[in-house]
Design a protein around this motif. Structure first.
Motif, PDB file in Angstrom:
ATOM      1  N   ARG A 214       0.851  -1.209   0.000  1.00  0.00           N
ATOM      2  CA  ARG A 214       0.000   0.000   0.000  1.00  0.00           C
ATOM      3  C   ARG A 214       0.880   1.250   0.000  1.00  0.00           C
ATOM      4  O   ARG A 214       0.591   2.245  -0.654  1.00  0.00           O
ATOM      5  CB  ARG A 214      -0.945  -0.002   1.196  1.00  0.00           C
ATOM      6  CG  ARG A 214      -2.058   1.055   1.062  1.00  0.00           C
ATOM      7  CD  ARG A 214      -2.914   1.173   2.301  1.00  0.00           C
ATOM      8  NE  ARG A 214      -2.098   1.442   3.467  1.00  0.00           N
ATOM      9  CZ  ARG A 214      -2.001   0.627   4.517  1.00  0.00           C
ATOM     10  NH1 ARG A 214      -2.682  -0.484   4.571  1.00  0.00           N
ATOM     11  NH2 ARG A 214      -1.195   0.957   5.526  1.00  0.00           N
ATOM     12  N   TRP A 215       2.005   1.197   0.742  1.00  0.00           N
ATOM     13  CA  TRP A 215       2.891   2.363   0.775  1.00  0.00           C
ATOM     14  C   TRP A 215       3.525   2.604  -0.608  1.00  0.00           C
ATOM     15  O   TRP A 215       3.603   3.738  -1.076  1.00  0.00           O
ATOM     16  CB  TRP A 215       3.967   2.200   1.858  1.00  0.00           C
ATOM     17  CG  TRP A 215       4.906   3.374   1.884  1.00  0.00           C
ATOM     18  CD1 TRP A 215       6.211   3.378   1.528  1.00  0.00           C
ATOM     19  CD2 TRP A 215       4.578   4.725   2.240  1.00  0.00           C
ATOM     20  NE1 TRP A 215       6.736   4.639   1.646  1.00  0.00           N
ATOM     21  CE2 TRP A 215       5.756   5.491   2.085  1.00  0.00           C
ATOM     22  CE3 TRP A 215       3.410   5.364   2.675  1.00  0.00           C
ATOM     23  CZ2 TRP A 215       5.804   6.860   2.348  1.00  0.00           C
ATOM     24  CZ3 TRP A 215       3.455   6.734   2.939  1.00  0.00           C
ATOM     25  CH2 TRP A 215       4.633   7.453   2.778  1.00  0.00           C
ATOM     26  N   LEU A 216       3.941   1.514  -1.268  1.00  0.00           N
ATOM     27  CA  LEU A 216       4.482   1.664  -2.636  1.00  0.00           C
ATOM     28  C   LEU A 216       3.455   2.338  -3.544  1.00  0.00           C
ATOM     29  O   LEU A 216       3.776   3.223  -4.330  1.00  0.00           O
ATOM     30  CB  LEU A 216       4.790   0.289  -3.241  1.00  0.00           C
ATOM     31  CG  LEU A 216       6.194  -0.270  -3.224  1.00  0.00           C
ATOM     32  CD1 LEU A 216       6.241  -1.545  -4.058  1.00  0.00           C
ATOM     33  CD2 LEU A 216       7.236   0.719  -3.732  1.00  0.00           C
ATOM     34  N   ARG A 217       2.191   1.903  -3.402  1.00  0.00           N
ATOM     35  CA  ARG A 217       1.114   2.489  -4.222  1.00  0.00           C
ATOM     36  C   ARG A 217       0.900   3.949  -3.840  1.00  0.00           C
ATOM     37  O   ARG A 217       0.651   4.808  -4.692  1.00  0.00           O
ATOM     38  CB  ARG A 217      -0.162   1.676  -4.005  1.00  0.00           C
ATOM     39  CG  ARG A 217      -1.301   1.999  -4.967  1.00  0.00           C
ATOM     40  CD  ARG A 217      -2.506   1.140  -4.588  1.00  0.00           C
ATOM     41  NE  ARG A 217      -3.533   1.131  -5.604  1.00  0.00           N
ATOM     42  CZ  ARG A 217      -4.529   2.008  -5.665  1.00  0.00           C
ATOM     43  NH1 ARG A 217      -4.616   2.973  -4.770  1.00  0.00           N
ATOM     44  NH2 ARG A 217      -5.441   1.919  -6.611  1.00  0.00           N
ATOM     45  N   ALA A 218       1.012   4.228  -2.525  1.00  0.00           N
ATOM     46  CA  ALA A 218       0.796   5.603  -2.053  1.00  0.00           C
ATOM     47  C   ALA A 218       1.838   6.563  -2.626  1.00  0.00           C
ATOM     48  O   ALA A 218       1.584   7.761  -2.758  1.00  0.00           O
ATOM     49  CB  ALA A 218       0.821   5.635  -0.527  1.00  0.00           C
TER      50      ALA A 218
END
Ligand SMILES: C[S@@+](CC[C@H](N)C(=O)[O-])C[C@H]1O[C@@H](n2cnc3c(N)ncnc32)[C@H](O)[C@@H]1O
Length: 358
Positions: A214-218
């Motif tokens: 999710r952080w990579l996507r964020a």
């Protein structure tokens, strides 16, 4: 790591970075408007200054807000982080409310995370550079080994439809579709069968590491067309075709992940060796030189100019820092136990949007 450590992450420095971002990024109008709001808001600047030294950059708070929007889709600013958001009104009042309401959560993220990239569209240049490495061994199966693989998206190139100019390869109806303009000579995308795929990373992200994915996507800017959608499709792909990911330093752990075999070992790196201290970089080629007596070995790199030792563009008197001004693609090859002359293949856009091979 490129040296982005500033000693001063003062509110003035953070504010100036926000002003610079807002004036330089008209291609992402929602993000530019949010960052313009941050620049004028002492509470937002204070939040940003909780970042690790050198990291008080607007992209970090944007990623934290994007992350919040995914975790809390009902929060006041979440709709501004949708790929379809358009700045019909000023997004800042909603973002300001989110910062007030979720201050502690955002503060925790800003203080503990740094922005990260594992860009799926880099598969355009990875496929082209691997094809070039295999040009003299078109029928020999390969072991693909990525240094600094992160989540491993670039190890799944065979499952993506990749188009460079008018040349395209990969499954016709693949969910992941990567595209580049061809600004240089003809590019080959045909690659031999891939027998093994291994990724080495100091901090790998597995397909079930929900928070890290999710952080990579964020960290993706939602307004950049197609990037979020491509990322989501690539995550699905990782679950269907997980590469082997190994945690370890790309120098120290490299000998241990090279399994015996007589297939062609194709090692590649993309924006990863630049994070390695300059004096440790020659050790990678030393390991490859050792294994090259038993099999063909290639090492292809997409890194900033001056990063990879032994490539024709590297001067002996080179400055300590890489020149972060472009992405140079290089090829080093060992055949019949000896290295043949390294080649600089050309340049590419850092996110794989264009390729310019000589
Ligand atoms: C900017 S990301 C690039 C990811 C991917 N190669 C791409 O091009 O999208 C750099 C990656 O290198 C990894 N890395 C940095 N230093 C490393 C080291 N010494 N050994 C192994 N991995 C390292 C980081 O953890 C991170 O996942």
């Amino acid at each position: 790591m490129p040296d982005v450590r500033d000693t001063a992450d003062s509110p003035e420095v953070a504010r100036q970075r926000c002003l610079d971002f807002a004036s330089m990024h008209s291609e992402v109008p929602v993000y530019a408007a949010i960052v313009a709001g941050m620049a004028d808001d002492p509470d937002a600047i204070d939040l940003l200054c909780r970042a690790a030294p050198g990291q008080a950059r607007p992209v970090l708070l944007l990623a934290a807000l994007h992350d919040l929007a995914m975790r809390r889709p009902d929060s006041p600013a979440a709709h501004w982080f949708s790929p379809t958001a358009r700045p019909a009104q000023d997004p800042w009042p909603d973002v300001r409310r989110a910062i007030t309401e979720f201050h502690d959560e955002l503060s925790q993220v800003v203080a503990t995370r740094t922005t990260q990239t594992n860009e799926v569209n880099r598969s355009t240049y990875v496929r082209a550079m691997v094809a070039r490495a295999c040009a003299d061994l078109p029928d020999t199966p390969i072991t693909l080994l990525e240094l600094g693989a992160s989540a491993g998206f670039l190890l799944n190139i065979e499952h993506y439809r990749v188009a460079v100019g008018d040349v395209a390869f990969g499954p016709l109806h693949a969910r992941v579709r990567c595209e580049a303009e061809n600004l240089g000579s003809a590019v080959e995308l045909r690659i031999p069968p891939i027998a093994r795929r291994i990724g080495l990373d100091a901090d790998p992200i597995g397909p079930d590491d929900i928070d890290d994915l999710r952080w990579l996507r964020a960290c993706i800017w939602p307004e950049m067309p197609g990037r979020v959608e491509r990322f989501d499709a690539a995550v699905e792909g990782l679950r269907d075709h997980p590469p082997t990911l190994v945690r370890g330093d790309m120098v120290d752990a490299l000998p241990g992940v090279i399994e015996r075999g007589d297939d062609h070992l194709v090692v590649f790196s993309s924006w990863a060796v630049t994070y390695l201290p300059r004096e440790r970089r020659p050790l990678i080629a030393r390991t490859l030189d050792d294994v090259a007596s038993a099999r063909p070995v290639s090492w292809v790199t997409a890194e900033p100019p001056g990063c990879i030792p032994g490539l024709p563009d590297v001067r002996d008197d080179h400055a300590d820092a890489d020149r972060l001004t472009g992405t140079h693609v290089g090829l080093r090859r060992w055949r019949d136990g000896a290295e043949i002359a390294p080649e600089l293949l050309g340049t590419v856009h850092p996110h794989g949007n264009s390729i310019n091979f000589r």
